[in-house]
Design an enzyme around this catalytic site. Sequence first.
Site, PDB file in Angstrom:
ATOM      1  N   ASN A 105       0.823  -1.209   0.000  1.00  0.00           N
ATOM      2  CA  ASN A 105       0.000   0.000   0.000  1.00  0.00           C
ATOM      3  C   ASN A 105       0.857   1.260   0.000  1.00  0.00           C
ATOM      4  O   ASN A 105       1.976   1.264   0.526  1.00  0.00           O
ATOM      5  CB  ASN A 105      -0.939  -0.014   1.207  1.00  0.00           C
ATOM      6  CG  ASN A 105      -1.836  -1.244   1.198  1.00  0.00           C
ATOM      7  OD1 ASN A 105      -2.221  -1.730   0.137  1.00  0.00           O
ATOM      8  ND2 ASN A 105      -2.161  -1.760   2.377  1.00  0.00           N
ATOM      9  N   ILE A 106       0.293   2.336  -0.534  1.00  0.00           N
ATOM     10  CA  ILE A 106       1.033   3.595  -0.665  1.00  0.00           C
ATOM     11  C   ILE A 106       0.429   4.690   0.210  1.00  0.00           C
ATOM     12  O   ILE A 106       0.774   5.857   0.084  1.00  0.00           O
ATOM     13  CB  ILE A 106       1.051   4.071  -2.134  1.00  0.00           C
ATOM     14  CG1 ILE A 106      -0.375   4.357  -2.636  1.00  0.00           C
ATOM     15  CG2 ILE A 106       1.740   3.046  -3.028  1.00  0.00           C
ATOM     16  CD1 ILE A 106      -0.441   5.012  -4.002  1.00  0.00           C
ATOM     17  N   ASP A 107      -0.476   4.313   1.124  1.00  0.00           N
ATOM     18  CA  ASP A 107      -1.319   5.292   1.825  1.00  0.00           C
ATOM     19  C   ASP A 107      -0.762   5.781   3.153  1.00  0.00           C
ATOM     20  O   ASP A 107      -1.351   6.640   3.799  1.00  0.00           O
ATOM     21  CB  ASP A 107      -2.717   4.723   2.042  1.00  0.00           C
ATOM     22  CG  ASP A 107      -2.677   3.306   2.613  1.00  0.00           C
ATOM     23  OD1 ASP A 107      -1.881   3.053   3.541  1.00  0.00           O
ATOM     24  OD2 ASP A 107      -3.437   2.459   2.119  1.00  0.00           O
ATOM     25  N   HIS A 122       5.773  -0.598  -2.907  1.00  0.00           N
ATOM     26  CA  HIS A 122       5.328   0.213  -4.038  1.00  0.00           C
ATOM     27  C   HIS A 122       5.492   1.709  -3.776  1.00  0.00           C
ATOM     28  O   HIS A 122       4.863   2.535  -4.438  1.00  0.00           O
ATOM     29  CB  HIS A 122       3.870  -0.119  -4.372  1.00  0.00           C
ATOM     30  CG  HIS A 122       3.687  -1.533  -4.823  1.00  0.00           C
ATOM     31  ND1 HIS A 122       2.474  -2.197  -4.792  1.00  0.00           N
ATOM     32  CD2 HIS A 122       4.579  -2.440  -5.302  1.00  0.00           C
ATOM     33  CE1 HIS A 122       2.626  -3.434  -5.239  1.00  0.00           C
ATOM     34  NE2 HIS A 122       3.898  -3.595  -5.554  1.00  0.00           N
ATOM     35  N   CYS A 130       9.648  16.820  -8.624  1.00  0.00           N
ATOM     36  CA  CYS A 130       9.554  17.368  -9.979  1.00  0.00           C
ATOM     37  C   CYS A 130      10.543  16.619 -10.857  1.00  0.00           C
ATOM     38  O   CYS A 130      11.748  16.594 -10.572  1.00  0.00           O
ATOM     39  CB  CYS A 130       9.869  18.863  -9.994  1.00  0.00           C
ATOM     40  SG  CYS A 130       9.882  19.563 -11.663  1.00  0.00           S
ATOM     41  N   CYS A 153       5.014  22.454 -10.476  1.00  0.00           N
ATOM     42  CA  CYS A 153       6.218  22.801  -9.724  1.00  0.00           C
ATOM     43  C   CYS A 153       6.309  24.309  -9.522  1.00  0.00           C
ATOM     44  O   CYS A 153       6.269  25.083 -10.496  1.00  0.00           O
ATOM     45  CB  CYS A 153       7.455  22.283 -10.452  1.00  0.00           C
ATOM     46  SG  CYS A 153       9.001  22.652  -9.581  1.00  0.00           S
ATOM     47  N   SER A 196      -4.565 -10.346  -1.962  1.00  0.00           N
ATOM     48  CA  SER A 196      -4.986 -11.437  -2.845  1.00  0.00           C
ATOM     49  C   SER A 196      -3.797 -12.257  -3.331  1.00  0.00           C
ATOM     50  O   SER A 196      -3.972 -13.318  -3.936  1.00  0.00           O
ATOM     51  CB  SER A 196      -5.747 -10.877  -4.047  1.00  0.00           C
ATOM     52  OG  SER A 196      -4.947  -9.929  -4.743  1.00  0.00           O
ATOM     53  N   ASN A 220      -7.863 -12.640   5.716  1.00  0.00           N
ATOM     54  CA  ASN A 220      -8.281 -12.112   4.421  1.00  0.00           C
ATOM     55  C   ASN A 220      -9.782 -12.315   4.237  1.00  0.00           C
ATOM     56  O   ASN A 220     -10.355 -13.265   4.788  1.00  0.00           O
ATOM     57  CB  ASN A 220      -7.527 -12.824   3.294  1.00  0.00           C
ATOM     58  CG  ASN A 220      -7.413 -11.988   2.038  1.00  0.00           C
ATOM     59  OD1 ASN A 220      -7.183 -10.782   2.097  1.00  0.00           O
ATOM     60  ND2 ASN A 220      -7.566 -12.618   0.887  1.00  0.00           N
TER      61      ASN A 220
END
Length: 257
Positions: A105-107, A122, A130, A153, A196, A220
């Site tokens: 996750n990127i959160d 990830h 930039c 930018c 998954s 899960n």
Amino acid sequence: MTDIIEEQIKKISRMLAEAKHAVVFTGSGISAESGIPTFRGTDGLWLRYNPEEVASIYGFKRNPAKFWEFAKELIVKTKASPNPAHYAIAELEKEGVVKAVITQNIDMLHQNAGSKKVLELHGSMSYVDCLDCGAEYEWEYIEKVLEEKQPVCENCGSEFLKPRVVFFGEPLPPDVLSEAMEESKRCDLFIVVGSSLVVYPAASLPDMAKRSGAKLAMVNLEPTEKDNIFDAIVYGKAGEIMPRVVEEFKRLRYGEG
């Protein structure tokens, strides 16, 4: 909860109580319980967005505005906060049994919940760069701009502001992947929460842990193609299951209850 679920919760808790070096691996399922849309499935974002346009490095370089439209829905509009599963995992790290959290996750919800060692396979939205002049921005600033318009930018005016996330067509950060692989080989318990297990190379980490002698557990919503390699599985919401796992783990460790 059913007797089968309670039995599996107790089994995972016993495995944690016996573990010296546990690792938790998380996917989009844990974030979905915080209101962040998933990508696949019946209501996944890929049904409404073309991943080649909004999540590939090639699509980004063609039209960054498409990505930022997507990012606004994915993160800004949700105003997501950690859920009980994130806090439960952080508590297990605080207890000293979980040594690392590996996430797809990127959160940044694990960090917001208090987890200290988070390996983001990830990347994350924490910083935005930039691509033209190299200027760096913190996510909080970009998030405020996004509420009104596409960010550009301030230094050079470029529209090519890219968050430090891994787009399709880009390799995983080699240092993070290497550390995640080492943690998978070192651990004696590998717990999957909300994944998954279909996106590689991340999905190979449970196999790596298994080959190195670790026990495997999973929490899960649905079965995966790798269920047969796991020693304990609970199907259900991570936000309901993981706090119960922590409660039972503490009872075993400290004799509480």
